[in-house]
Write an enzyme that holds these catalytic residues in place. Structure first.
Site, PDB file in Angstrom:
ATOM      1  N   ARG B 245       0.701  -0.999  -0.154  1.00  0.00           N
ATOM      2  CA  ARG B 245      -0.045   0.048  -0.128  1.00  0.00           C
ATOM      3  C   ARG B 245       1.116   1.361  -0.048  1.00  0.00           C
ATOM      4  NH1 ARG B 245      -3.394  -2.870  -1.508  1.00  0.00           N
ATOM      5  NH2 ARG B 245      -5.300  -3.308  -0.736  1.00  0.00           N
ATOM      6  N   GLU B 274      -3.750   7.526  -4.569  1.00  0.00           N
ATOM      7  CA  GLU B 274      -4.037   7.367  -5.849  1.00  0.00           C
ATOM      8  C   GLU B 274      -5.360   7.968  -6.434  1.00  0.00           C
ATOM      9  OE1 GLU B 274      -4.321   2.950  -5.784  1.00  0.00           O
ATOM     10  OE2 GLU B 274      -2.053   2.958  -4.723  1.00  0.00           O
ATOM     11  N   HIS B 292      -1.425   0.783  -9.731  1.00  0.00           N
ATOM     12  CA  HIS B 292      -2.346  -0.239  -9.073  1.00  0.00           C
ATOM     13  C   HIS B 292      -2.723  -1.470  -9.599  1.00  0.00           C
ATOM     14  CE1 HIS B 292      -4.180  -0.727  -4.808  1.00  0.00           C
ATOM     15  NE2 HIS B 292      -3.828  -1.800  -5.267  1.00  0.00           N
TER      16      HIS B 292
END
Lengths: 366, 328
Positions: B245, B274, B292
């Site tokens: 993360r 993000e 991602h």
């Protein structure tokens, strides 16, 4: 006391029997350590090694720029000629033919018949590569010219890159990087890419590099199969036909030597057998693949993707590939790491020095 | 629903399934779920007229994407007994609130682990061997002009440090071992049957490796676990790969260190905010950036679909759940 003044001789092939060694000799990792006052020679012609001054007079012809460290060292130790800097190459050869006793080549330029004929004093060709396709080996054998290359030191790098290309193509890593850099990343936007683990990997040529690729791919649970001139002592599945191998794998990787027999070994038939969900990885030589066929197959979607480190006419790369997101294009960097290029350079230098000191070559081919 | 004429009662309606997501994240297997459940989607267009009422009776919430599930959400949906996660990470769930209400939760378990591990290797090789940068070089037509490309760094034999040796981390280790890399790790606790050297302190791990792979869970304890000290310890030739993360790394520090050349390179699939990526990274050649997508393969999606559907069936028939997160 005798053992304190000692010299070490490295044997690439044992040329003496242990029973004839002096009682104080110690065998260490294939080297024999013995007192230097015993004039014990391991060579057939007992000549003293050349002095540094004598080495400096030896003409060495380097065919193209390949490595700064290698070039500097060659310049220091020998009388270095740089082929690529000669405005009139044939005149240059005529002028210096009598002093050139060695050629240093690489994957781009080696020693073809014409060059060999132009250098009557040529004794050794030392290649900064493991591939020998740029050297006329038959002619070298005929004329008693020694040839060396750089095996083993680059095996890991090339295998690493093969896997890196597989991941980059299947998982679209370069494409993703481009997408992020363009500022286009939108929240929740995702396109699926292809899983790598478990894909069937087919290897053309199960030599040092092919085996190293297999070992790595196995850690990703990829079933391994191969095509080779002959079946090897291994548990991997062997196919006697390249088309059959291509029909039964998801990723086909070229890892064999380039010879007249393997030129264009990846042709239309093989490409068709690999198919619209298949991926071709080439870390061998450009001419292994029929490049125009490959390009049209990719452009038309008949082949799923390709990771290419080599091309038929480097540094030219077919521009039709530039717009495709299912290909990754690299500028022949298979052995392109700081660590490995230094090891390769040291092998070239070591082979040349061994030859001119009348010692056994480190990595002879011929 | 038509009542069968001969039955004493009407057939039971399909169980309620409450969907919890950001509008831009659409669930790929929604159509299949709609055949078995009454799916309540807050972002349905047009909106479900009974949503406000029905949602209060839903016993199961299915979360898709990174939308947090907070205490307030649980107040709004008071009948929820089970939250189905669809990520390997569950940092977006207020687990303390779940625990207080006795709400069960499952994650993606192993469904994504192969793909994330593969991706970690892909990013590491790309950074060390400059794959993406070299691909850009070729496509720009620079090869005939510049002849030689910058040398990369050998992957085989590098010392690899893994932060978080769980489902993903152990797969990363297995893959790197085939490249002749040595493995060391940091984890909450040393793993009893694991032979790799263990470092209780991430900074010590970083001092002793060349490549650091971050794949641990994001919890209160692991926020910014990769801080300035750790990255400085990794050093000028060190490479960091993050498939966990964004918040596991102090992003501002990472960017500064990369720009100043105090760290060798980075492969990043995740970021603190993000889809925002710090501007200075966009022009660096020694970083590889990814939106991602470490989990995004058809195989992973098939696996999560199977897991979710099987868990939903299990819940409604009082069977054990798979990949249940223990409240410890």
């Amino acid at each position: 006391m005798l053992a304190t003044i000692a010299c070490r001789v490295h044997l690439s092939r044992p040329s003496l029997s242990l029973s004839s060694t002096h009682p104080f000799t110690v065998l260490i990792n294939q080297s024999i350590l013995f007192p230097s006052h015993l004039n014990f020679s391991t060579t057939s012609a007992a000549r003293p090694p050349l002095s540094a001054a004598k080495m400096e007079a030896i003409g060495v012809l380097m065919m193209c720029p390949m490595n700064n460290y290698l070039e500097e060292e060659l310049d220091k130790r020998f009388n270095l000629f740089r082929y690529w800097k000669q405005p009139r190459p044939s005149e240059f050869l005529t002028q210096h033919a009598q002093s050139i006793r060695a050629v240093v080549g690489n994957a781009s330029a080696g020693a073809d018949a014409k060059l060999i004929d132009a250098l009557p004093k040529l004794e050794i060709v030392s290649s900064f590569s493991v591939g020998l396709d740029k050297i006329d080996l038959t002619k070298c054998k005929e004329k008693g010219i020694r040839v060396t290359n750089t095996p083993d030191v680059l095996t890991d790098d090339v295998a690493d890159l093969a896997i890196g290309l597989m991941l980059a193509v299947l998982r679209r890593i370069c494409e993703c990087d481009k997408y992020v850099r363009s500022g286009a990343w939108k929240f929740g936007d995702f396109k699926l890419t292809n899983k790598f683990s478990g894909k069937r990997v087919g290897i053309i040529g199960l030599g040092r590099i092919g085996l190293a690729i297999a070992k790595r791919a196995e850690a990703f649970d990829c079933p391994i199969s191969y095509y080779s001139r002959s079946k090897k002592e291994t548990n991997y599945k062997y196919y006697g036909s390249l088309v059959e191998l291509a029909s039964n794998c998801d990723i086909l990787v070229v890892a064999c030597a380039l010879t007249p027999e393997t030129t264009h070994i990846v042709n239309r038939e093989v490409i068709d057998a690999l198919g619209p969900s298949g991926v071709l990885i080439n870390i061998g030589r450009g001419p292994h693949v029929d490049e125009p066929e490959l390009v049209s197959a990719l452009v038309e979607g008949r082949l799923g993707g390709a990771g290419l480190d080599v091309f038929e006419k480097e540094p030219e790369v077919p521009e039709q590939l530039f717009g495709l997101e299912n290909v990754v294009l690299l500028p022949h960097v298979g052995s392109g790491t700081v660590e490995t290029r230094k090891d390769m350079a040291d092998l070239v230098l070591g082979n040349l020095e061994a030859h001119f000191a009348n010692k056994p070559l480190l990595t002879p081919v011929v | 629903m038509a009542a069968a004429a001969n039955q004493h009662q009407s057939p039971e309606p399909p169980p309620l399934l409450l969907l919890h997501r950001f509008p831009s994240f659409s669930l790929p297997f929604l159509p299949f779920l709609q055949t078995k459940y009454t799916v309540l989607d807050p972002h349905a267009d047009p909106p479900h007229p009974s949503f406000p009422n029905l949602s209060k009776s839903a016993r199961v919430m299915l979360c898709f994407g990174p939308k947090p599930v907070t205490s307030e959400d649980l107040d709004r949906y008071p009948s929820v007994e089970y939250v189905v996660g669809t990520s390997a990470g569950i940092n977006n769930f207020d687990l303390a609130a779940f625990r207080r209400r006795g709400i069960r939760v499952t994650s993606a378990g192993d469904a994504f682990s192969d793909d994330v591990a593969d991706y970690a290797l892909g990013l590491a090789i790309d950074v060390l061997r400059r794959v993406s940068a070299a691909d850009r070089f070729v496509r720009a037509g620079s090869w005939p002009v510049q002849n030689e490309y910058t040398l990369g760094s050998k992957v085989s034999g590098k010392r690899v440090g893994i932060v978080g040796l769980g489902s993903i981390g152990s797969r990363v280790a297995k893959r790197f071992e085939a490249f002749g890399c040595s493995i060391a790790y940091n984890s909450r606790k040393q793993k009893p049957h694991v032979l790799y050297p263990y470092y209780a302190n991430v900074k010590d791990l970083a001092s002793n490796v060349d490549v650091l792979i971050v794949c641990c869970a994001l919890t209160n304890e692991t926020q910014r676990i990769i801080n300035k000290d750790v990255m400085t310890a990794l050093g000028k030739t060190g490479v960091i790969v993050n498939v966990g993360r964004g918040a596991l790394i102090d992003e501002k520090e990472l960017v500064e260190l990369l720009v100043r050349g105090e760290i060798g390179g980075a492969g990043l699939d995740v970021f603190e905010n993000e889809p925002h990526v710090p501007q200075p990274l966009l022009t660096l050649d020694n970083v590889v950036l990814s939106p991602h997508k470490a989990v995004l393969t058809p195989d992973s999606f098939a696996a999560i679909e199977e897991l979710v559907c099987s868990n939903l069936e299990a819940f409604f028939s009082n069977q054990p759940l798979r990949a249940e997160v223990a409240h410890d």
